[in-house]
Design a protein around this motif. Structure first.
Motif, PDB file in Angstrom:
ATOM      1  N   THR A   1      80.765  83.225  34.282  1.00 33.99           N
ATOM      2  CA  THR A   1      81.934  82.854  33.482  1.00 33.99           C
ATOM      3  C   THR A   1      83.219  83.280  34.187  1.00 33.99           C
ATOM      4  O   THR A   1      84.192  82.523  34.253  1.00 33.99           O
ATOM      5  N   GLY A   2      83.228  84.503  34.716  1.00 32.10           N
ATOM      6  CA  GLY A   2      84.391  84.971  35.464  1.00 32.10           C
ATOM      7  C   GLY A   2      84.643  84.131  36.696  1.00 32.10           C
ATOM      8  O   GLY A   2      85.788  83.737  36.984  1.00 32.10           O
ATOM      9  N   ALA A   3      83.570  83.821  37.426  1.00 32.60           N
ATOM     10  CA  ALA A   3      83.713  83.009  38.637  1.00 32.60           C
ATOM     11  C   ALA A   3      84.178  81.595  38.304  1.00 32.60           C
ATOM     12  O   ALA A   3      85.075  81.041  38.957  1.00 32.60           O
ATOM     13  N   ALA A   4      83.580  81.000  37.272  1.00 35.70           N
ATOM     14  CA  ALA A   4      83.922  79.624  36.890  1.00 35.70           C
ATOM     15  C   ALA A   4      85.355  79.526  36.387  1.00 35.70           C
ATOM     16  O   ALA A   4      86.089  78.593  36.747  1.00 35.70           O
ATOM     17  N   THR A   5      85.774  80.481  35.565  1.00 36.13           N
ATOM     18  CA  THR A   5      87.132  80.458  35.019  1.00 36.13           C
ATOM     19  C   THR A   5      88.166  80.587  36.124  1.00 36.13           C
ATOM     20  O   THR A   5      89.151  79.841  36.171  1.00 36.13           O
TER      21      THR A   5
ATOM     22  N   MET B   1      88.097  77.388  38.394  1.00 35.76           N
ATOM     23  CA  MET B   1      88.668  76.235  37.712  1.00 35.76           C
ATOM     24  C   MET B   1      90.194  76.316  37.686  1.00 35.76           C
ATOM     25  O   MET B   1      90.889  75.336  38.002  1.00 35.76           O
ATOM     26  N   MET B   2      90.733  77.475  37.338  1.00 34.42           N
ATOM     27  CA  MET B   2      92.184  77.607  37.230  1.00 34.42           C
ATOM     28  C   MET B   2      92.864  77.533  38.591  1.00 34.42           C
ATOM     29  O   MET B   2      93.958  76.968  38.728  1.00 34.42           O
ATOM     30  N   ILE B   3      92.229  78.086  39.620  1.00 32.29           N
ATOM     31  CA  ILE B   3      92.807  78.012  40.971  1.00 32.29           C
ATOM     32  C   ILE B   3      92.853  76.569  41.455  1.00 32.29           C
ATOM     33  O   ILE B   3      93.847  76.114  42.023  1.00 32.29           O
TER      34      ILE B   3
ATOM     35  N   VAL C   1      82.003  74.557  42.205  1.00 26.89           N
ATOM     36  CA  VAL C   1      83.433  74.318  42.449  1.00 26.89           C
ATOM     37  C   VAL C   1      83.822  74.973  43.768  1.00 26.89           C
ATOM     38  O   VAL C   1      83.830  76.206  43.870  1.00 26.89           O
ATOM     39  N   PRO C   2      84.137  74.199  44.817  1.00 27.03           N
ATOM     40  CA  PRO C   2      84.553  74.783  46.094  1.00 27.03           C
ATOM     41  C   PRO C   2      86.018  75.223  46.065  1.00 27.03           C
ATOM     42  O   PRO C   2      86.843  74.640  45.374  1.00 27.03           O
ATOM     43  N   LEU C   3      86.313  76.274  46.843  1.00 28.52           N
ATOM     44  CA  LEU C   3      87.681  76.781  46.943  1.00 28.52           C
ATOM     45  C   LEU C   3      88.111  76.869  48.407  1.00 28.52           C
ATOM     46  O   LEU C   3      88.799  77.802  48.817  1.00 28.52           O
ATOM     47  N   LEU C   4      87.709  75.877  49.187  1.00 31.91           N
ATOM     48  CA  LEU C   4      87.907  75.946  50.633  1.00 31.91           C
ATOM     49  C   LEU C   4      89.379  75.869  51.043  1.00 31.91           C
ATOM     50  O   LEU C   4      89.815  76.582  51.937  1.00 31.91           O
TER      51      LEU C   4
ATOM     52  N   GLN D   1      86.228  84.014  44.734  1.00 33.21           N
ATOM     53  CA  GLN D   1      87.355  83.880  45.665  1.00 33.21           C
ATOM     54  C   GLN D   1      87.002  84.390  47.061  1.00 33.21           C
ATOM     55  O   GLN D   1      87.510  83.891  48.061  1.00 33.21           O
ATOM     56  N   TYR D   2      86.133  85.380  47.119  1.00 33.02           N
ATOM     57  CA  TYR D   2      85.681  85.902  48.416  1.00 33.02           C
ATOM     58  C   TYR D   2      84.782  84.887  49.123  1.00 33.02           C
ATOM     59  O   TYR D   2      84.910  84.652  50.324  1.00 33.02           O
ATOM     60  N   SER D   3      83.837  84.287  48.347  1.00 34.69           N
ATOM     61  CA  SER D   3      82.880  83.339  48.926  1.00 34.69           C
ATOM     62  C   SER D   3      83.441  81.932  49.043  1.00 34.69           C
ATOM     63  O   SER D   3      82.802  81.059  49.632  1.00 34.69           O
ATOM     64  N   LYS D   4      84.588  81.689  48.412  1.00 30.98           N
ATOM     65  CA  LYS D   4      85.254  80.382  48.437  1.00 30.98           C
ATOM     66  C   LYS D   4      84.473  79.320  47.672  1.00 30.98           C
ATOM     67  O   LYS D   4      84.551  78.129  47.990  1.00 30.98           O
ATOM     68  N   PHE D   5      83.717  79.722  46.654  1.00 31.85           N
ATOM     69  CA  PHE D   5      83.069  78.735  45.783  1.00 31.85           C
ATOM     70  C   PHE D   5      82.567  79.442  44.532  1.00 31.85           C
ATOM     71  O   PHE D   5      82.377  80.671  44.508  1.00 31.85           O
TER      72      PHE D   5
END
Length: 344
Positions: A41-45, A48-50, A117-120, A228-232
């Motif tokens: 939940t923390g990772a997804a939230t 998603m917002m980023i 959700v990727p954060l690349l 955020q560390y793993s970028k996904f």
């Protein structure tokens, strides 16, 4: 060097999750399995917002709030719904699976049920602070110092380490302070003896709900930082997280002890780092691969549980042998039970 450095980085982040597990399992004596869901939940939230363009700091704060709400709901299921503690956590964990899919689905138009959700190409807390450290020249200074010491493979993510280290140390000291406050002492007393604390007119239901909320808030924070560390962010990243948290707590307590709150929280943080280092070394064994992660985790937990018991038994045998030797030296007969067997 680089692999060890990465395991220390992750260990410091997972230490925040381990502190949350410590609050429920050790302080509240509550077997909370919500952790596997609230971590995601923390990772997804946060992810998603980023992706939607929010500031990473605001996204991380929202993740903490989401985790706190999840923990409070588990507490309500137990205290107001009169559901077994273990079952309350399991029900919330199952519910969070679908909720987390919905949260990550908000990153796309009409995209319910997105599992990754990727954060690349996005800014995170770590990229923000890495840029800040870089502008101050801290990375170059540390790199030059290590090269002068003969370290050839120099990691380039000192900003990440500084950020997670600062966050974890702050949370550790806040936990130390909180557990010594009136509310913190009441939560500790609730875990030790619920009937006793009720006799002092304390509302144990509220204390349990608050404790579970704070615990899962820390777990969600760790999930947001890992994403955020793993970028996904992935729906499966929380599987077995409760076991990792317990392993960190057990390893730390076995090595550093639990005489005081300050020492215990330090043990939990150190245990998380040691666990990740053991895991990193285990994966370097030829016949093991990344698919054996859960097996390695189970084996580490078994060792952490069994080895201290064996050591304690050996110490007890030595103490008995020493007492018997002292009695024999002083010619004092050993006390005898009713059955006629001498007592050690």
């Amino acid at each position: 060097m680089l692999a060890l450095f990465g395991s220390v980085e992750q260990g410091i982040i997972y230490a925040i999750m381990a502190l949350g597990v410590y609050l429920t399992f050790r302080v509240l004596d509550f077997p909370d399995l919500t952790v596997d869901g609230s971590f995601v939940t923390g990772a997804a939230t946060a992810a998603m917002m980023i992706v939607l363009g929010y500031n990473p700091l605001i996204a991380t704060l929202a993740a903490v709030i989401a985790g706190f709400i999840a923990g409070c709901i588990t507490g309500l299921l137990h205290t107001k719904g009169k559901i077994n503690p273990l079952l309350s956590g399991i029900l919330m964990m199952i519910a969070l699976y679908s909720i987390n899919l919905r949260i990550m689905g908000m990153t796309r138009e009409g995209g319910a049920g997105v599992s990754n959700v990727p954060l690349l190409n996005t800014d995170t807390i770590f990229t923000m602070f890495q840029n800040f450290w870089g502008s101050l020249g801290i990375d170059d200074t540390i790199s030059n110092m290590l090269r002068e010491m003969g370290v050839e493979s120099v990691p380039t993510t000192y900003g990440t380490v500084l950020v997670v280290l600062i966050i974890t140390i702050i949370i550790k000291f806040i936990a130390d302070w909180f557990l010594k406050t009136e509310v913190g002492l009441a939560i500790r007393a609730t875990g030790d003896n619920k009937r006793m604390i009720r006799s002092f007119s304390a509302n144990t239901d509220r204390l349990i709900i608050l404790g579970l909320g704070l615990s899962n808030a820390l777990v969600a924070l760790a999930g947001a930082l890992i994403a955020q560390y793993s970028k996904f962010s992935d729906i499966q990243m929380g599987v077995g997280m409760i076991v990792i948290g317990l392993a960190s707590v057990i390893i730390g307590e076995a090595i550093f002890g639990t005489k005081t709150i300050v020492r215990t929280t330090f043990a939990v943080v150190a245990g998380a780092v040691i666990y990740r280092m053991i895991y990193a070394f285990a994966l370097r064994v030829d016949f093991l691969d990344t698919g054996d992660m859960k097996l390695i985790t189970a084996f580490i937990v078994i060792l952490a549980l069994v080895v201290p018991q064996i050591i304690d038994k050996q110490k007890e045998k030595k103490r008995k042998a020493k007492r018997m030797a002292e009695r024999n030296a002083a010619h004092i007969p050993a006390p005898v039970e009713q059955g006629g067997n001498p007592l050690a």
